[in-house]
Design a protein around this motif. Structure first.
Motif, PDB file in Angstrom:
ATOM      1  N   HIS A 241      11.383   4.946   6.258  1.00 24.29           N
ATOM      2  CA  HIS A 241      10.622   4.640   5.047  1.00 24.29           C
ATOM      3  C   HIS A 241      10.855   3.187   4.634  1.00 24.29           C
ATOM      4  N   LEU A 242      12.113   2.764   4.642  1.00 23.00           N
ATOM      5  CA  LEU A 242      12.456   1.369   4.325  1.00 23.00           C
ATOM      6  C   LEU A 242      11.752   0.408   5.276  1.00 23.00           C
TER       7      LEU A 242
ATOM      8  N   HIS B 254      16.161  -0.401  -1.843  1.00 26.46           N
ATOM      9  CA  HIS B 254      16.023   0.213  -0.518  1.00 26.46           C
ATOM     10  C   HIS B 254      17.291   0.027   0.306  1.00 26.46           C
TER      11      HIS B 254
ATOM     12  N   LYS C  58      14.537  11.121  -1.005  1.00 29.70           N
ATOM     13  CA  LYS C  58      14.743   9.852  -1.727  1.00 29.70           C
ATOM     14  C   LYS C  58      15.103  10.112  -3.194  1.00 29.70           C
TER      15      LYS C  58
ATOM     16  N   ILE D 264      10.366  -5.079   0.815  1.00 27.32           N
ATOM     17  CA  ILE D 264      11.284  -4.095   0.244  1.00 27.32           C
ATOM     18  C   ILE D 264      12.060  -4.709  -0.916  1.00 27.32           C
TER      19      ILE D 264
ATOM     20  N   LYS E 157       4.953  -3.492   5.971  1.00 27.29           N
ATOM     21  CA  LYS E 157       3.649  -3.494   5.291  1.00 27.29           C
ATOM     22  C   LYS E 157       3.603  -4.409   4.077  1.00 27.29           C
TER      23      LYS E 157
ATOM     24  N   HIS F 159       7.988   0.059   4.791  1.00 27.11           N
ATOM     25  CA  HIS F 159       7.729  -0.782   3.619  1.00 27.11           C
ATOM     26  C   HIS F 159       7.958  -2.257   3.954  1.00 27.11           C
TER      27      HIS F 159
END
Length: 298
Positions: free
Chosen positions: A221-222, A235, A108, A231, A228, A225
């Protein structure tokens, strides 16, 4: 009154690095209360040479764009300075680890930033990396000696954070952990396969993931996120820039296998419609066909 505004050159003389950094910190605050909004507006005014101006008139000026234009001129300069500092730090970090032949990858952050047409428009964060060929005790001692830092005795969470030369680093125990064991096992098998063949960034000489698994990782990863907590626009832009830059390097069959093997293929297709319809990714640069069903989901 536009005639009372300072020129850009005058503003540049006023705004030193610390003041600019403070504005960026204020910019990152979620404006959830009127008090925070007023603090933010006041900071912008002070940076632009108008101390003490606040209240309704200030709020109106900010809404109509007067102060926003001033602020964003300074913000662009700020982002450039922060990026230059991160690039210098990352290059030094990579040179030290490369010289010792330490198995690592940086993910990243600046490794994506350098793919942008203008890297200095992307706001820098921390430096995330994984060391994969030694246990933590061994790599801890080596990193402490190389980087002149102090690390904790054990990794309690999934990563260890430390600061070096004012830059935040995160040493990861795992890049990502999938909810189901079968997905996680599949990911680790593919990741280890990729780590076995080192891949270096063209511009900075930093060891990174090869394009196919890198795209899968950045999307995972995006997506985590997104599930949870949500974003940001960055992203989506990062993923679009990667797909554009690596359009001729991505192994589509392997990418599909990784996404399906980790349970996120359908989500990837849905987000593809967002990248095309809203971010501007050319349709032929997205690696898979998108049905009307997933356009609706997007």
């Amino acid at each position: 009154n536009p005639e009372e505004e300072l020129s850009l050159e005058e503003r540049k003389k006023i705004a030193d690095y610390e003041e600019i950094t403070e504005v960026v910190n204020q910019y990152a605050i979620k404006m959830s209360s009127e008090e925070k909004k007023q603090e933010y507006i006041k900071t912008v005014h002070e940076l632009n040479g108008h101390p003490g101006q606040c209240g309704r008139k200030t709020a109106r000026n900010f809404r109509d764009g007067t102060d926003q234009r001033n602020f964003y001129e300074i913000l662009k300069k700020t982002i450039k300075k922060i990026n230059e500092k991160h690039y210098g730090e990352l290059k030094d970090f990579a040179e030290k680890l490369n010289a010792k032949d330490i198995g690592y990858v940086v993910v990243k952050g600046q490794t994506i930033s350098e793919l942008y047409p203008n890297p200095n428009v992307r706001i820098a964060g921390d430096i995330d990396f994984l060391c994969y060929d030694k246990n933590y005790d061994d790599i801890k001692a080596e990193l402490e000696d190389l980087l002149c830092i102090k690390l904790p005795k054990i990794i309690i969470e999934k990563e260890v954070a430390f600061t070096r030369n004012g830059i935040l680093y995160e040493l990861h125990k795992d890049l990502i952990i999938f909810r189901y064991k079968k997905h996680n096992d599949f990911w680790m098998k593919e990741l280890n396969k990729s780590l076995a063949a080192k891949h270096f960034s063209d511009n900075s000489g930093v060891c990174i993931l090869e394009p196919t698994i890198n795209v899968a990782y950045v999307f995972a990863h995006l997506f985590f996120h997104f599930i949870k907590g949500g974003i940001g626009l960055r992203h989506l832009c990062d993923l679009a820039v990667m797909l554009h830059h690596y359009k001729n390097d991505i192994d589509k069959e392997r990418l599909e296998s990784i996404l399906k093997g980790t349970g996120i293929f359908n989500a990837f297709i849905a987000f593809g419609s967002v990248l095309i319809d809203y971010i501007g990714l050319p349709k032929n640069e997205f690696p898979f066909d998108i049905s009307s069903k997933y356009e609706k989901k997007g």
